[in-house]
Design a protein around this motif. Sequence first.
Motif, PDB file in Angstrom:
ATOM      1  N   TYR A 122       0.817  -1.207   0.000  1.00 47.24           N
ATOM      2  CA  TYR A 122       0.000   0.000   0.000  1.00 47.24           C
ATOM      3  C   TYR A 122       0.852   1.259   0.000  1.00 47.24           C
ATOM      4  O   TYR A 122       0.463   2.283  -0.542  1.00 47.24           O
ATOM      5  CB  TYR A 122      -0.936  -0.010   1.213  1.00 47.24           C
ATOM      6  N   SER A 123       2.042   1.198   0.598  1.00 48.14           N
ATOM      7  CA  SER A 123       2.875   2.396   0.697  1.00 48.14           C
ATOM      8  C   SER A 123       3.334   2.889  -0.667  1.00 48.14           C
ATOM      9  O   SER A 123       3.632   4.068  -0.845  1.00 48.14           O
ATOM     10  CB  SER A 123       4.095   2.120   1.575  1.00 48.14           C
ATOM     11  N   ALA A 131       2.855  12.040  -3.131  1.00 44.71           N
ATOM     12  CA  ALA A 131       3.321  12.606  -1.870  1.00 44.71           C
ATOM     13  C   ALA A 131       3.445  14.116  -1.950  1.00 44.71           C
ATOM     14  O   ALA A 131       3.015  14.845  -1.050  1.00 44.71           O
ATOM     15  CB  ALA A 131       4.660  11.976  -1.478  1.00 44.71           C
ATOM     16  N   ALA A 132       4.029  14.627  -3.036  1.00 45.28           N
ATOM     17  CA  ALA A 132       4.200  16.073  -3.183  1.00 45.28           C
ATOM     18  C   ALA A 132       2.847  16.782  -3.244  1.00 45.28           C
ATOM     19  O   ALA A 132       2.649  17.829  -2.613  1.00 45.28           O
ATOM     20  CB  ALA A 132       5.014  16.373  -4.432  1.00 45.28           C
ATOM     21  N   ARG A 136       1.230  19.408  -0.394  1.00 46.92           N
ATOM     22  CA  ARG A 136       0.738  20.726  -0.798  1.00 46.92           C
ATOM     23  C   ARG A 136      -0.688  20.931  -0.314  1.00 46.92           C
ATOM     24  O   ARG A 136      -1.034  21.993   0.220  1.00 46.92           O
ATOM     25  CB  ARG A 136       0.795  20.858  -2.319  1.00 46.92           C
ATOM     26  N   ARG A 137      -1.513  19.920  -0.434  1.00 43.48           N
ATOM     27  CA  ARG A 137      -2.903  20.020   0.023  1.00 43.48           C
ATOM     28  C   ARG A 137      -2.970  20.153   1.542  1.00 43.48           C
ATOM     29  O   ARG A 137      -3.784  20.911   2.069  1.00 43.48           O
ATOM     30  CB  ARG A 137      -3.678  18.779  -0.439  1.00 43.48           C
ATOM     31  N   TYR A 138      -2.124  19.414   2.248  1.00 41.66           N
ATOM     32  CA  TYR A 138      -2.093  19.525   3.703  1.00 41.66           C
ATOM     33  C   TYR A 138      -1.743  20.945   4.132  1.00 41.66           C
ATOM     34  O   TYR A 138      -2.357  21.507   5.044  1.00 41.66           O
ATOM     35  CB  TYR A 138      -1.062  18.560   4.293  1.00 41.66           C
ATOM     36  N   GLY A 165       3.443   9.006   6.640  1.00 46.06           N
ATOM     37  CA  GLY A 165       3.901  10.094   7.506  1.00 46.06           C
ATOM     38  C   GLY A 165       3.998  11.449   6.831  1.00 46.06           C
ATOM     39  O   GLY A 165       4.667  12.348   7.357  1.00 46.06           O
ATOM     40  N   LEU A 166       3.317  11.634   5.718  1.00 50.02           N
ATOM     41  CA  LEU A 166       3.423  12.891   4.979  1.00 50.02           C
ATOM     42  C   LEU A 166       2.895  14.067   5.797  1.00 50.02           C
ATOM     43  O   LEU A 166       3.493  15.152   5.798  1.00 50.02           O
ATOM     44  CB  LEU A 166       2.655  12.792   3.660  1.00 50.02           C
ATOM     45  N   PHE A 167       1.764  13.875   6.474  1.00 47.40           N
ATOM     46  CA  PHE A 167       1.253  14.962   7.308  1.00 47.40           C
ATOM     47  C   PHE A 167       2.013  15.064   8.623  1.00 47.40           C
ATOM     48  O   PHE A 167       2.262  16.172   9.122  1.00 47.40           O
ATOM     49  CB  PHE A 167      -0.240  14.773   7.580  1.00 47.40           C
TER      50      PHE A 167
END
Length: 311
Positions: A122-123, A131-132, A136-138, A165-167
């Motif tokens: 899933y990762s 991810a980028a 940006r949305r976060y 762990g993006l956020f």
Amino acid sequence: MVSARRLISRMVYGSRYDRVPLPQRAYVRPGERLVREARWQWRLRRAPVVPLADYAAGMPLGDIEEFVTCTMCGESRQQPLFEPANGDGWSYHVVRCPSCGFLYRNPNIRPEHLGDLYATGYSGFLSGAYAANRQRRYRLTMDTFAPVFSDGRGRRLLDFGCGAGLFLELAEQRGFEAYGVDLSPDSVEQANARLTRARAYFGAPRDVPEVAEGGFDVITLWSVLAHLPRPLSDFTEFRRLLAPGGVLLVLTVNARSLLLKTHGPAWSGFTKNHLMFYAPETLRTLLSRTGFGACPTRRTTATRLRPAPTG
């Protein structure tokens, strides 16, 4: 049929909307909203309403699936609407509750097997350009809800369904004591490789002592709500984990959107692992049933919530 629709569209609108992305044209072309809304109401009137036993009869049931009633109101009758599918080999059935209008997958995934959907690979979905764009949305959402996210120093944050762990990376940059939980073991591994002070854990909140103790000032669910087979129990747990005055922020697809009414089973909200699909009304029902009070929204996607007062 597709070519005929395009020809009719070109005759009616000419070429002046050609630069508008195709999925967005329903929002800008004159009269189209009224047509789509009328077609949606026609679809609802035309779709049969059947008892659960009749609906389930003869329908294949996967090893990790079960037939369910409406999570929001308990209605057992079913109104079959869509059969989303794609070229990767997955498909499922989406029904509507004839009493409260909630849309959900039926048969659904048994809660004890939810982790099977994220056990391997899933990762890979959560990397690269994805991810980028997500970060940006976060950032945009964090800036929109600036009082909540401006300064995390001395404050605890839980990212439920933290993925890679993006956020959490952004949260620790803003000073939060940040934690995450997820059911994808390879995503958790990637998250911890990315993070400096924040920490991601595999499993449910109750399985992690540092998380189970609660006291969180902020809990976030970024594109996670549609993945939960038992949202009432999950949101009751979020209520317990929040500190007094804490905030729950939810980002999810909108099942009342014009895009759903336009594209039907091809709607982008029908993805492989999505289980339930919320409109603003059914989201408020979920929140009120689990102890949350104020429920302001921004563009019907991000919801900032405070627990209802007790006592």
